[in-house]
Design a protein around this motif. Structure first.
Motif, PDB file in Angstrom:
ATOM      1  N   TYR A 100       0.816  -1.333   0.032  1.00 55.53           N
ATOM      2  CA  TYR A 100      -0.012  -0.125  -0.150  1.00 55.53           C
ATOM      3  C   TYR A 100       0.873   1.345  -0.002  1.00 55.53           C
ATOM      4  O   TYR A 100       2.019   1.322   0.484  1.00 55.53           O
ATOM      5  CB  TYR A 100      -0.968   0.022   1.382  1.00 55.53           C
ATOM      6  CG  TYR A 100      -0.336  -0.072   2.477  1.00 55.53           C
ATOM      7  CD1 TYR A 100       0.065   0.886   3.324  1.00 55.53           C
ATOM      8  CD2 TYR A 100      -0.126  -1.174   3.164  1.00 55.53           C
ATOM      9  CE1 TYR A 100       0.871   0.830   4.498  1.00 55.53           C
ATOM     10  CE2 TYR A 100       0.423  -1.476   4.228  1.00 55.53           C
ATOM     11  CZ  TYR A 100       0.855  -0.221   4.981  1.00 55.53           C
ATOM     12  OH  TYR A 100       1.348  -0.365   6.323  1.00 55.53           O
ATOM     13  N   ASP A 101       0.122   2.258  -0.337  1.00 58.09           N
ATOM     14  CA  ASP A 101       0.825   3.681  -0.719  1.00 58.09           C
ATOM     15  C   ASP A 101       0.682   4.485   0.914  1.00 58.09           C
ATOM     16  O   ASP A 101      -0.458   4.250   1.446  1.00 58.09           O
ATOM     17  CB  ASP A 101       0.091   4.420  -1.759  1.00 58.09           C
ATOM     18  CG  ASP A 101       0.568   5.959  -1.955  1.00 58.09           C
ATOM     19  OD1 ASP A 101       1.596   6.283  -0.989  1.00 58.09           O
ATOM     20  OD2 ASP A 101       0.132   6.580  -2.812  1.00 58.09           O
ATOM     21  N   ALA A 102       1.545   4.988   1.330  1.00 56.83           N
ATOM     22  CA  ALA A 102       1.475   5.538   2.868  1.00 56.83           C
ATOM     23  C   ALA A 102       2.115   6.621   2.900  1.00 56.83           C
ATOM     24  O   ALA A 102       2.764   7.354   2.125  1.00 56.83           O
ATOM     25  CB  ALA A 102       1.752   4.470   3.717  1.00 56.83           C
ATOM     26  N   HIS A 103       1.958   7.370   4.040  1.00 57.69           N
ATOM     27  CA  HIS A 103       2.671   8.606   4.452  1.00 57.69           C
ATOM     28  C   HIS A 103       2.844   8.950   5.782  1.00 57.69           C
ATOM     29  O   HIS A 103       2.418   8.094   6.770  1.00 57.69           O
ATOM     30  CB  HIS A 103       1.926   9.762   3.846  1.00 57.69           C
ATOM     31  CG  HIS A 103       0.475  10.179   4.645  1.00 57.69           C
ATOM     32  ND1 HIS A 103      -0.675   9.496   4.406  1.00 57.69           N
ATOM     33  CD2 HIS A 103       0.394  11.022   5.817  1.00 57.69           C
ATOM     34  CE1 HIS A 103      -1.392  10.057   5.403  1.00 57.69           C
ATOM     35  NE2 HIS A 103      -0.856  10.622   6.093  1.00 57.69           N
ATOM     36  N   THR A 104       3.637   9.707   6.485  1.00 54.40           N
ATOM     37  CA  THR A 104       3.904  10.225   7.698  1.00 54.40           C
ATOM     38  C   THR A 104       3.725  11.593   8.037  1.00 54.40           C
ATOM     39  O   THR A 104       4.097  12.340   6.877  1.00 54.40           O
ATOM     40  CB  THR A 104       5.398   9.634   8.195  1.00 54.40           C
ATOM     41  OG1 THR A 104       6.454  10.422   7.755  1.00 54.40           O
ATOM     42  CG2 THR A 104       5.571   8.292   8.148  1.00 54.40           C
ATOM     43  N   GLU A 105       3.230  12.194   8.826  1.00 58.90           N
ATOM     44  CA  GLU A 105       3.158  13.281   9.544  1.00 58.90           C
ATOM     45  C   GLU A 105       4.239  13.734  10.661  1.00 58.90           C
ATOM     46  O   GLU A 105       3.617  14.117  11.648  1.00 58.90           O
ATOM     47  CB  GLU A 105       1.781  13.697   9.764  1.00 58.90           C
ATOM     48  CG  GLU A 105       0.837  13.914   8.490  1.00 58.90           C
ATOM     49  CD  GLU A 105       1.437  14.729   7.693  1.00 58.90           C
ATOM     50  OE1 GLU A 105       2.166  15.776   7.933  1.00 58.90           O
ATOM     51  OE2 GLU A 105       0.755  14.770   6.451  1.00 58.90           O
ATOM     52  N   GLY A 106       5.298  13.180  10.537  1.00 57.05           N
ATOM     53  CA  GLY A 106       6.262  13.252  11.697  1.00 57.05           C
ATOM     54  C   GLY A 106       6.293  12.170  12.527  1.00 57.05           C
ATOM     55  O   GLY A 106       7.367  12.135  13.688  1.00 57.05           O
ATOM     56  N   GLU A 107       5.525  11.191  12.531  1.00 53.91           N
ATOM     57  CA  GLU A 107       5.507   9.931  13.455  1.00 53.91           C
ATOM     58  C   GLU A 107       5.610   8.710  12.663  1.00 53.91           C
ATOM     59  O   GLU A 107       5.377   8.610  11.587  1.00 53.91           O
ATOM     60  CB  GLU A 107       4.251   9.983  14.363  1.00 53.91           C
ATOM     61  CG  GLU A 107       4.336  11.276  15.200  1.00 53.91           C
ATOM     62  CD  GLU A 107       2.760  11.118  15.953  1.00 53.91           C
ATOM     63  OE1 GLU A 107       2.088   9.947  15.920  1.00 53.91           O
ATOM     64  OE2 GLU A 107       2.423  12.029  17.145  1.00 53.91           O
ATOM     65  N   LYS A 114      -5.442   7.710   1.506  1.00 50.56           N
ATOM     66  CA  LYS A 114      -6.846   7.415   0.990  1.00 50.56           C
ATOM     67  C   LYS A 114      -6.687   7.131  -0.530  1.00 50.56           C
ATOM     68  O   LYS A 114      -7.221   6.473  -1.227  1.00 50.56           O
ATOM     69  CB  LYS A 114      -7.685   8.733   1.229  1.00 50.56           C
ATOM     70  CG  LYS A 114      -7.952   8.909   2.458  1.00 50.56           C
ATOM     71  CD  LYS A 114      -8.862  10.263   2.875  1.00 50.56           C
ATOM     72  CE  LYS A 114      -9.184  10.159   4.260  1.00 50.56           C
ATOM     73  NZ  LYS A 114     -10.319  11.333   4.586  1.00 50.56           N
ATOM     74  N   SER A 115      -5.581   7.970  -1.183  1.00 54.46           N
ATOM     75  CA  SER A 115      -5.441   7.804  -2.718  1.00 54.46           C
ATOM     76  C   SER A 115      -4.077   6.858  -2.682  1.00 54.46           C
ATOM     77  O   SER A 115      -3.106   7.205  -2.391  1.00 54.46           O
ATOM     78  CB  SER A 115      -5.174   9.175  -3.313  1.00 54.46           C
ATOM     79  OG  SER A 115      -4.803   8.916  -4.797  1.00 54.46           O
ATOM     80  N   CYS A 141      -1.158  14.599  -7.481  1.00 52.91           N
ATOM     81  CA  CYS A 141      -2.320  15.303  -7.058  1.00 52.91           C
ATOM     82  C   CYS A 141      -2.645  14.895  -5.623  1.00 52.91           C
ATOM     83  O   CYS A 141      -3.668  15.349  -5.051  1.00 52.91           O
ATOM     84  CB  CYS A 141      -3.429  15.716  -7.928  1.00 52.91           C
ATOM     85  SG  CYS A 141      -2.809  16.315  -9.635  1.00 52.91           S
ATOM     86  N   ASP A 142      -1.972  14.252  -5.211  1.00 53.03           N
ATOM     87  CA  ASP A 142      -2.045  13.632  -3.646  1.00 53.03           C
ATOM     88  C   ASP A 142      -1.060  14.563  -2.831  1.00 53.03           C
ATOM     89  O   ASP A 142       0.120  14.306  -2.972  1.00 53.03           O
ATOM     90  CB  ASP A 142      -2.019  12.186  -3.509  1.00 53.03           C
ATOM     91  CG  ASP A 142      -2.401  11.721  -2.170  1.00 53.03           C
ATOM     92  OD1 ASP A 142      -2.348  12.357  -1.093  1.00 53.03           O
ATOM     93  OD2 ASP A 142      -2.226  10.538  -1.731  1.00 53.03           O
ATOM     94  N   ARG A 143      -1.623  15.198  -1.931  1.00 53.75           N
ATOM     95  CA  ARG A 143      -0.575  16.040  -1.239  1.00 53.75           C
ATOM     96  C   ARG A 143       0.315  15.340  -0.154  1.00 53.75           C
ATOM     97  O   ARG A 143       1.466  15.791   0.249  1.00 53.75           O
ATOM     98  CB  ARG A 143      -1.152  17.015  -0.016  1.00 53.75           C
ATOM     99  CG  ARG A 143      -2.063  16.471   1.079  1.00 53.75           C
ATOM    100  CD  ARG A 143      -2.812  17.384   1.767  1.00 53.75           C
ATOM    101  NE  ARG A 143      -3.637  16.896   2.839  1.00 53.75           N
ATOM    102  CZ  ARG A 143      -2.851  16.657   4.069  1.00 53.75           C
ATOM    103  NH1 ARG A 143      -1.614  16.960   4.189  1.00 53.75           N
ATOM    104  NH2 ARG A 143      -3.671  16.019   4.992  1.00 53.75           N
TER     105      ARG A 143
END
Length: 464
Positions: A100-107, A114-115, A141-143
């Motif tokens: 899956y595609d993922a991200h972090t916001e500092g943690e 979602k995209s 276009c996904d932030r």
């Protein structure tokens, strides 16, 4: 010494994304680029391979890691986890694959986007290695996704034995990468020779900053040759302390010495020879000149000596360090069509430049008016054809841009990196060569951050 070689050396938005996916289905991209990525601790490394298509703006990434059950590939704007883009793959306890595609916001750990904008092309393992290959468009276009542009990207790879994805230094790998680099097939001429400019066992002062200079003769040749490649000679004992190495050509009436002295001290001899020709900085790689050009040596007007400048950053004030770094050039009697040279432009910090503390994006500018070049050189000067660029700055720099103006109008850039990394200073090729006409202006913009500093940052008498 002579090398004979005949083989190559070298080694709206949703609609747009949908279109790119269709275009990307044409077939697999050639993974023509590769770099090893070292672990933070230990001797293990992963191998990163990638290929891209500039026309349809897509990229394929592959990582080859030591055997693992979970693999995380991250792309970020800096070395922190904040705003980093990740793709996660592996096998659960039932040996079922997940991706899956993922991200972090500092943690940590990453959370699922979602995209889902990455496409899995391969996830496999054998007795010794795990491989994950993915595809994505440059712009989704996904932030939460890192855009692929002409900038440095901080790559992170983490591996583990479960879905928990706990970070450990010996299984976490990091490297700065310029994904959109342009490689050209380079053929060595039948006769290729090399020559070294270097210091020998220079005792590095136990102080923060030292600029050490000396003069070295050019190789003696009986007829014109072209320098076609250069590479740094890095002493393993001073890796991380040698910040840059510059080779300046000297006029044939230069007052030279074999001593090593302070480049910018009281000895006026070391203030001679200010035309840079070969240069390396932290993270740099070997540089090959375009196949139709080289630096001329051996002609009556060509230099007989060079001045070598080595900048040492001994911030830990280590004592007893000896350095034998320098630069190796490769040259040939098989001449090319054009002569090459180097133009250094930027911010000349004389007598003093300063950056205030607490600045998120403080900008300094340096202007080069090319109509003055003929006056400075004392002869008419032809238009320039720019093929490559090297962006160089120091620790506060976060972005660099070289803007090209004609008659007061911005007509393009000669180089840019919005995510400059001090430890990754790489010569980069332009997609297309650019003509700089005499009378054009070149404006260098350096963006610095001093958010972590409480005092004013002073800079004096060096090129940024």
């Amino acid at each position: 010494m002579e090398i004979r070689r005949g083989s190559a050396l070298r080694n709206v938005c949703l609609l747009l994304v949908a279109v790119l996916h269709v275009l990307g289905s044409r077939g697999p991209l050639d993974l023509s680029h590769s770099r090893p990525v070292n672990a933070l601790e230990g001797d293990d490394y992963v191998f990163l391979l990638w290929g891209y298509d500039r026309e349809v703006q897509e990229i394929t990434l592959e990582i080859q890691t030591p055997l693992a059950s979970s693999v995380v590939l991250g792309l970020g704007p800096d070395t922190s986890l904040n705003r980093s883009d990740f793709v996660v793959g592996g096998w659960n306890e039932h040996n079922e694959t997940y991706f899956y595609d993922a991200h972090t916001e500092g943690e940590w750990p990453p959370v699922k986007d979602k995209s889902q904008d990455y496409v899995l092309l391969d996830l496999s393992r054998n007795k010794t290695h795990t491989i994950m290959r993915v595809w994505r468009p440059w712009f989704t276009c996904d932030r939460h996704d890192q855009e692929i542009e002409n900038d440095t990207v901080r790559v992170m790879v983490a591996i583990g034995d479960s879905e928990n994805m706990e970070l450990s230094d010996d299984r976490t790998f990091r490297k700065s990468i310029f994904f959109l680099e342009i490689l050209a097939d380079v053929l060595y001429p039948e006769i290729t020779l090399f020559y070294d400019f270097k210091v020998t066992d220079f005792l590095v002062p136990d102080q923060d900053t030292t600029y050490a200079c000396t003069f070295i003769p050019m190789p003696r040749v009986s007829k014109k040759h072209h320098v076609i490649r250069y590479d740094a000679i890095e002493d393993p004992d001073t890796v991380g302390i040698v910040h840059h190495i510059l080779i300046y050509i000297c006029g044939n009436n230069t007052d030279i010495t074999s001593e090593i002295g302070d480049c910018y001290g009281s000895d006026a001899r070391f203030s001679q020879c200010m035309s840079p020709t070969f240069g390396w900085a932290v993270g740099g790689e070997p540089f090959d000149y375009p196949v139709n050009s080289g630096v001329s040596i051996g002609m009556p007007e060509d230099p007989l000596y060079v001045r070598i400048e080595i900048h040492y950053s001994n911030f830990e004030n280590k004592e007893g360090l000896k350095d034998s770094s320098g630069m190796r050039i490769y040259y040939t009697p098989e001449l090319r069509l054009h002569d090459s040279a180097t133009l250094m432009t930027g911010i000349f910090t004389f007598p003093m430049q300063f950056i205030p503390p607490g600045s998120k994006a403080f900008r300094n500018y340096g202007l080069c008016n090319t109509h003055l070049m003929a006056e400075v050189l004392g002869r008419p000067f032809e238009d320039l054809t720019v093929t490559t660029y090297l962006l160089h700055a120091h620790l506060t720099a976060r972005g660099l841009r070289v803007m090209h103006y004609r008659n007061g109008t911005l007509i393009g850039t000669l180089g840019e990196d919005k995510r400059y990394d001090f430890s990754f200073q790489q010569v980069r090729n332009l997609v297309n060569s650019v003509t700089v006409k005499m009378g054009d202006q070149i404006l260098v913009e350096c963006t610095s951050s001093t958010m972590d500093r409480e005092g004013v940052t002073f800079v004096s008498f060096v090129m940024e």
